[in-house]
Structures are given as structure tokens and as C-alpha cells.
Motif scaffolding. Structure first.
Motif, PDB file in Angstrom:
ATOM      1  N   PRO A  91       7.430  -4.103  -7.948  1.00 54.96           N
ATOM      2  CA  PRO A  91       7.118  -5.438  -9.180  1.00 54.96           C
ATOM      3  C   PRO A  91       6.986  -6.953  -8.521  1.00 54.96           C
ATOM      4  O   PRO A  91       6.789  -7.846  -9.509  1.00 54.96           O
ATOM      5  CB  PRO A  91       8.661  -5.433  -9.670  1.00 54.96           C
ATOM      6  N   ALA A  92       7.657  -7.262  -7.696  1.00 54.72           N
ATOM      7  CA  ALA A  92       6.785  -8.339  -6.587  1.00 54.72           C
ATOM      8  C   ALA A  92       6.224  -8.841  -6.260  1.00 54.72           C
ATOM      9  O   ALA A  92       6.826  -9.734  -5.384  1.00 54.72           O
ATOM     10  CB  ALA A  92       9.038  -8.520  -5.938  1.00 54.72           C
ATOM     11  N   VAL A  93       5.484  -7.792  -5.370  1.00 54.86           N
ATOM     12  CA  VAL A  93       4.124  -7.898  -4.827  1.00 54.86           C
ATOM     13  C   VAL A  93       2.936  -9.167  -5.289  1.00 54.86           C
ATOM     14  O   VAL A  93       2.986  -8.592  -6.805  1.00 54.86           O
ATOM     15  CB  VAL A  93       4.047  -6.383  -4.107  1.00 54.86           C
ATOM     16  N   ASP A  94       2.598  -8.760  -4.714  1.00 56.59           N
ATOM     17  CA  ASP A  94       0.964 -10.145  -5.454  1.00 56.59           C
ATOM     18  C   ASP A  94      -0.148  -8.600  -5.472  1.00 56.59           C
ATOM     19  O   ASP A  94      -0.362  -8.882  -6.523  1.00 56.59           O
ATOM     20  CB  ASP A  94       0.557 -10.862  -5.014  1.00 56.59           C
ATOM     21  N   GLU A  95       0.018  -7.879  -4.393  1.00 58.75           N
ATOM     22  CA  GLU A  95      -1.206  -6.724  -5.011  1.00 58.75           C
ATOM     23  C   GLU A  95      -0.719  -5.419  -4.771  1.00 58.75           C
ATOM     24  O   GLU A  95      -0.188  -5.482  -3.413  1.00 58.75           O
ATOM     25  CB  GLU A  95      -2.434  -7.375  -4.164  1.00 58.75           C
ATOM     26  N   LEU A  96      -0.806  -4.658  -5.364  1.00 60.83           N
ATOM     27  CA  LEU A  96      -0.017  -3.427  -4.920  1.00 60.83           C
ATOM     28  C   LEU A  96      -1.582  -2.741  -4.934  1.00 60.83           C
ATOM     29  O   LEU A  96      -2.217  -1.929  -5.993  1.00 60.83           O
ATOM     30  CB  LEU A  96       0.827  -2.410  -5.960  1.00 60.83           C
ATOM     31  N   LEU A  97      -1.512  -1.761  -3.707  1.00 52.89           N
ATOM     32  CA  LEU A  97      -3.140  -0.741  -3.791  1.00 52.89           C
ATOM     33  C   LEU A  97      -1.997   0.633  -4.104  1.00 52.89           C
ATOM     34  O   LEU A  97      -1.376   0.985  -3.017  1.00 52.89           O
ATOM     35  CB  LEU A  97      -3.754  -1.329  -2.712  1.00 52.89           C
ATOM     36  N   LEU A  98      -2.417   1.386  -4.735  1.00 49.63           N
ATOM     37  CA  LEU A  98      -1.714   2.450  -4.841  1.00 49.63           C
ATOM     38  C   LEU A  98      -2.670   3.464  -4.238  1.00 49.63           C
ATOM     39  O   LEU A  98      -4.106   3.494  -4.454  1.00 49.63           O
ATOM     40  CB  LEU A  98      -1.984   2.984  -6.534  1.00 49.63           C
ATOM     41  N   GLY A  99      -1.990   3.779  -3.020  1.00 51.34           N
ATOM     42  CA  GLY A  99      -3.565   5.403  -2.420  1.00 51.34           C
ATOM     43  C   GLY A  99      -2.958   5.611  -1.344  1.00 51.34           C
ATOM     44  O   GLY A  99      -1.504   4.818  -0.646  1.00 51.34           O
ATOM     45  N   LYS A 100      -3.554   7.020  -0.549  1.00 53.43           N
ATOM     46  CA  LYS A 100      -3.089   6.968   0.562  1.00 53.43           C
ATOM     47  C   LYS A 100      -3.288   5.673   2.477  1.00 53.43           C
ATOM     48  O   LYS A 100      -4.179   5.427   1.789  1.00 53.43           O
ATOM     49  CB  LYS A 100      -3.471   8.039   0.959  1.00 53.43           C
ATOM     50  N   ALA A 101      -2.551   5.639   2.400  1.00 55.45           N
ATOM     51  CA  ALA A 101      -2.637   4.456   4.225  1.00 55.45           C
ATOM     52  C   ALA A 101      -4.244   4.925   5.201  1.00 55.45           C
ATOM     53  O   ALA A 101      -4.539   4.302   4.897  1.00 55.45           O
ATOM     54  CB  ALA A 101      -1.297   4.617   4.708  1.00 55.45           C
ATOM     55  N   GLY A 102      -3.753   5.723   4.537  1.00 56.41           N
ATOM     56  CA  GLY A 102      -5.512   6.235   5.655  1.00 56.41           C
ATOM     57  C   GLY A 102      -6.349   6.319   4.612  1.00 56.41           C
ATOM     58  O   GLY A 102      -7.662   6.153   5.448  1.00 56.41           O
ATOM     59  N   GLU A 103      -6.520   6.088   3.730  1.00 53.39           N
ATOM     60  CA  GLU A 103      -7.707   5.648   2.710  1.00 53.39           C
ATOM     61  C   GLU A 103      -7.833   4.475   2.213  1.00 53.39           C
ATOM     62  O   GLU A 103      -8.837   3.847   2.730  1.00 53.39           O
ATOM     63  CB  GLU A 103      -7.587   6.412   1.788  1.00 53.39           C
ATOM     64  N   ILE A 120       1.431  -1.498   0.824  1.00 58.46           N
ATOM     65  CA  ILE A 120       0.203   0.256  -0.323  1.00 58.46           C
ATOM     66  C   ILE A 120       1.010   1.224   0.010  1.00 58.46           C
ATOM     67  O   ILE A 120       1.405   1.382   1.083  1.00 58.46           O
ATOM     68  CB  ILE A 120      -0.742   0.124   1.224  1.00 58.46           C
ATOM     69  N   ASN A 121       0.761   1.557  -1.045  1.00 59.69           N
ATOM     70  CA  ASN A 121       2.130   3.296  -1.116  1.00 59.69           C
ATOM     71  C   ASN A 121       1.469   3.936  -2.439  1.00 59.69           C
ATOM     72  O   ASN A 121      -0.100   3.449  -3.208  1.00 59.69           O
ATOM     73  CB  ASN A 121       2.941   2.766  -1.779  1.00 59.69           C
ATOM     74  N   THR A 122       1.583   5.744  -2.206  1.00 56.84           N
ATOM     75  CA  THR A 122       1.149   6.484  -2.780  1.00 56.84           C
ATOM     76  C   THR A 122       1.856   6.174  -4.255  1.00 56.84           C
ATOM     77  O   THR A 122       0.755   7.145  -5.550  1.00 56.84           O
ATOM     78  CB  THR A 122       1.092   8.099  -2.593  1.00 56.84           C
ATOM     79  N   GLY A 123       2.765   5.548  -4.578  1.00 58.93           N
ATOM     80  CA  GLY A 123       3.256   5.454  -5.343  1.00 58.93           C
ATOM     81  C   GLY A 123       4.488   4.204  -6.339  1.00 58.93           C
ATOM     82  O   GLY A 123       4.394   3.232  -4.485  1.00 58.93           O
ATOM     83  N   GLU A 124       5.477   3.624  -6.588  1.00 62.94           N
ATOM     84  CA  GLU A 124       5.665   2.354  -6.570  1.00 62.94           C
ATOM     85  C   GLU A 124       6.512   2.750  -6.493  1.00 62.94           C
ATOM     86  O   GLU A 124       7.547   3.639  -6.443  1.00 62.94           O
ATOM     87  CB  GLU A 124       5.626   1.732  -8.319  1.00 62.94           C
ATOM     88  N   THR A 125       6.936   1.436  -5.488  1.00 61.21           N
ATOM     89  CA  THR A 125       8.539   1.054  -4.811  1.00 61.21           C
ATOM     90  C   THR A 125       8.981   0.143  -5.668  1.00 61.21           C
ATOM     91  O   THR A 125       8.637  -0.710  -6.578  1.00 61.21           O
ATOM     92  CB  THR A 125       8.008   0.928  -3.721  1.00 61.21           C
ATOM     93  N   GLU A 126      10.500  -0.480  -5.263  1.00 65.91           N
ATOM     94  CA  GLU A 126      11.567  -1.163  -5.815  1.00 65.91           C
ATOM     95  C   GLU A 126      10.734  -2.140  -5.660  1.00 65.91           C
ATOM     96  O   GLU A 126      10.940  -3.286  -6.068  1.00 65.91           O
ATOM     97  CB  GLU A 126      12.535  -1.236  -4.216  1.00 65.91           C
ATOM     98  N   ILE A 127      10.106  -3.134  -4.461  1.00 66.73           N
ATOM     99  CA  ILE A 127       9.469  -3.914  -4.404  1.00 66.73           C
ATOM    100  C   ILE A 127       7.880  -3.824  -5.335  1.00 66.73           C
ATOM    101  O   ILE A 127       7.686  -4.762  -5.336  1.00 66.73           O
ATOM    102  CB  ILE A 127       9.213  -3.815  -2.602  1.00 66.73           C
TER     103      ILE A 127
END
Ligand code: BJW
Ligand code: ZN
Length: 251
Positions: free
Chosen positions: A224-236, A215-222
Motif C-alpha cells: 500500500p505504501a509503494v509508488d509502483e507495484l509490479l506483480l510478477g516473477k522477479a526473473g521475468e 516486484i513480487n508475485t503477490g502483495e505484501t505489507e509494504i
């Protein structure tokens, strides 16, 4: 207008079946409380150099400068409150039978939100320890004329945080690694995943078979390796997960 957050059917299924859950949190979790992150635009490492402020050599060269920088950050941290991301994480601890929050944050906001099952990988800015004898000190006079204040042994006090080049607290790292290896569901939240050894935990979990969610507002180093990327604010995003769990009878 916040993005609409949707969870995949696989994540929904994992949320309902998982018993062993680990959350790795980083500075992005406290961003919505008003605490600066390190590496974002406007983050601490844009304005300040880590090699001048966050290494043992920096403290030896200029203990007063380092102490005062941390005093300034402490003051800010003490004036802010946990946000919905901290609150959602504290709820998740109660929902999953085996849960561990592994935080890189030093700001105490998870504890303020009620988290109890947590390990602090990078220490806590509210504690001090002696630079010489390493004893934890809770009773120094903040208005002491000596800056930094002195330990009874004569050494300087420093914040009990982990600087670059220092070892992480052994127990905390061991617990974090063990829980990551056993996790069925692993969340990496609000961290750039650039600082090791914390950044190795999502990979450890993934290799051992966990479903890894970022869960992140942008993509990071990890990403490409994760099963699910939830792009957005942690607080939402995290409150959406807690709402889903509650709707499905997990309280
Ligand atoms: C949102 C959001 C929102 C924004 N919602 N998301 C070469 C030389 C020397 C050492 C090394 C070397 N190469 C590697 C090393 C090891 C080094 C390291 O990893 N360095 C890398 C940077 C290259 N690690 C260490 O030194 C560690 N010790 C160690 O390894 O010991 C053995 C050893 C010794 C010597 C040599 C080699 C090995 C110790 C690391 C200590 C880190 N300390 C700090 C400071 C703590 C005290 C303080 O607060 O001042 O910890 S640095 C800083 O980074 C802090 C954080 O905990 C850590 C991680 O940052 P984090 O949390 O990920 O924040 P950001 O800003 O990077 O990311 C925020 C994210 O949130 C972003 O992705 C945003 O998109 C996102 N976001 N808003 C969701 N609302
Ligand atoms: Zn001492």
C-alpha cells in the motif's frame, strides 16, 4: 504463460533519470533458481520452526540439529545457478552511477551472477564463525568427526548468518540505511518485508523522497505504501527493466 509486464511512464522516466539506485532483495529472487523461500506456501517456515533452528538459543540447545539443517541447505544452494533476476540485477549495477544491492539472502547467488556492489544484511551461509569467540573460520575440515566442527578456541562453529534476536552486521546496515536515504529509485524485490530492520528500508527511502517500486508475485505489507507495484516473477520482470534501459541507450 507469463503476465505481460508494463512499466508506467513515471517509472520509465525515473529509470532514465535516476543516478542513485538501491535494490533490496529477498528470498523470492532465488525462488526461480530452486531455493525455497521462508514464508510462501511450501516455504521453509512451513516445514521447520524458526525457534528450533534460527535462534542462538536453538543452537545452544541442539547444535548438531542446527548444524545439520544448515549443511543440508548449503548442499542444495551449492547445486543451483543464478537465474535471470540475479543476472538483471548485476546488469543494473553497471548501468546506474551510484548503485547498491542490499540483500537479505545468504545464498551467494548474487555474487555468482556478478554483483559486486552489495551488502549482505543476514550474512552468508557459505561462511562459518565461532559461536564463542566469533572468529570467522574458513578452514575447518567438513568431514570432521565433531558435529558441529570446533574452533581452535574450543567453541562450536556455526554458519555466519543472522538469526532472530541477533544484531545485523553494523557496517552493512549502516551502508544500507545511508544508501536508502539517498536513493532516487528504490526497488524491493522478492521479499515479504516482514523481517526488521530490513523491512524498514523501503519506508526510509520513501520518506526521504525516493520513488519506490515493489516486484513480487503477490502483495505484501509494504504494497500500500509503494509508488509502483509490479506483480510478477522477479526473473521475468527485472529483465524487462534491463531491456527498457538498453533500448534507451543505457548500457
Ligand atoms: C517472489 C517470487 C518470485 C516468491 N519473484 N517474488 C519479537 C521477538 C524477537 C524479535 C523480534 C520481535 N519482533 C520483531 C523482532 C525483530 C525480528 C523480526 O523482524 N521479526 C519479525 C519476523 C516479527 N528481527 C530480528 O530479530 C533481526 N535482528 C534484530 O532486529 O536485532 C535487534 C533486536 C534483537 C532482539 C529483539 C528485538 C530487536 C534479525 C533478523 C534475522 C532474520 N534471519 C533470517 C534467517 C537467515 C539465515 C537463514 O537463511 O537461515 O533471514 S529469517 C528469514 O527471513 C531470512 C530472510 O532473509 C528473512 C526475510 O525473508 P524474505 O527474504 O522476505 O523471504 P519470505 O519468504 O518472507 O518472502 C519471500 C517473498 O518473495 C514473498 O513475498 C513472495 O511472494 C515473494 N516471491 N517467489 C518475486 N519468483
Ligand atoms: Zn572460537
Amino acid at each position: 504463460m507469463p503476465n505481460r509486464i508494463s512499466l508506467s511512464p513515471t517509472l520509465e522516466e525515473k529509470l532514465l533519470s535516476a543516478k542513485k539506485v538501491v535494490i533490496l532483495s529477498g528470498a523470492g529472487v532465488s525462488a526461480e533458481s530452486g531455493i525455497s523461500t521462508f514464508r510462501d506456501k511450501g516455504g521453509l517456515w512451513e516445514k521447520f520452526k524458526p525457534e528450533d533452528l534460527a535462534t542462538p538459543a536453538a543452537f545452544q540447545r541442539n547444535p548438531k540439529l542446527v548444524w545439520e539443517w544448515y549443511a543440508y541447505r548449503r548442499k542444495k544452494i551449492q547445486s543451483v545457478k543464478p537465474n535471470p533476476a540475479h543476472v538483471a540485477i548485476a546488469r543494473m549495477e553497471k548501468i546506474f552511477p551510484e548503485f547498491l544491492l542490499v540483500t537479505q539472502n545468504v545464498d551467494n547467488l548474487h555474487q555468482k551472477a556478478g554483483s559486486k556492489k552489495l551488502v549482505e544484511l543476514h550474512g552468508n551461509i557459505n561462511r562459518n564463525k565461532c559461536f564463542s569467540c566469533e572468529k570467522i573460520s574458513s578452514n575447518f575440515k567438513p568431514d570432521s568427526k565433531t558435529v558441529p566442527p570446533l574452533c581452535p578456541c574450543g567453541g562450536y562453529l556455526r554458519p555466519d548468518v543472522v538469526w532472530f534476536g541477533e544484531l545485523l552486521p553494523e557496517n552493512a546496515l549502516e551502508l544500507a540505511q545511508r544508501a536508502s536515504l539517498e536513493a532516487e529509485l528504490f526497488f524491493s524485490v522478492g521479499t515479504s518485508a516482514l523481517v526488521y530492520p530490513a523491512a524498514s528500508l523501503p519506508f526510509l527511502a520513501k520518506e526521504a523522497g525516493a520513488f519506490v517500486v515493489e516486484i513480487n508475485t503477490g502483495e505484501t505489507e509494504i504494497s500500500p505504501a509503494v509508488d509502483e507495484l509490479l506483480l510478477g516473477k522477479a526473473g521475468e520482470t527485472l529483465p524487462v527493466i534491463v531491456e527498457f534501459l538498453k533500448r534507451n541507450g543505457k548500457k
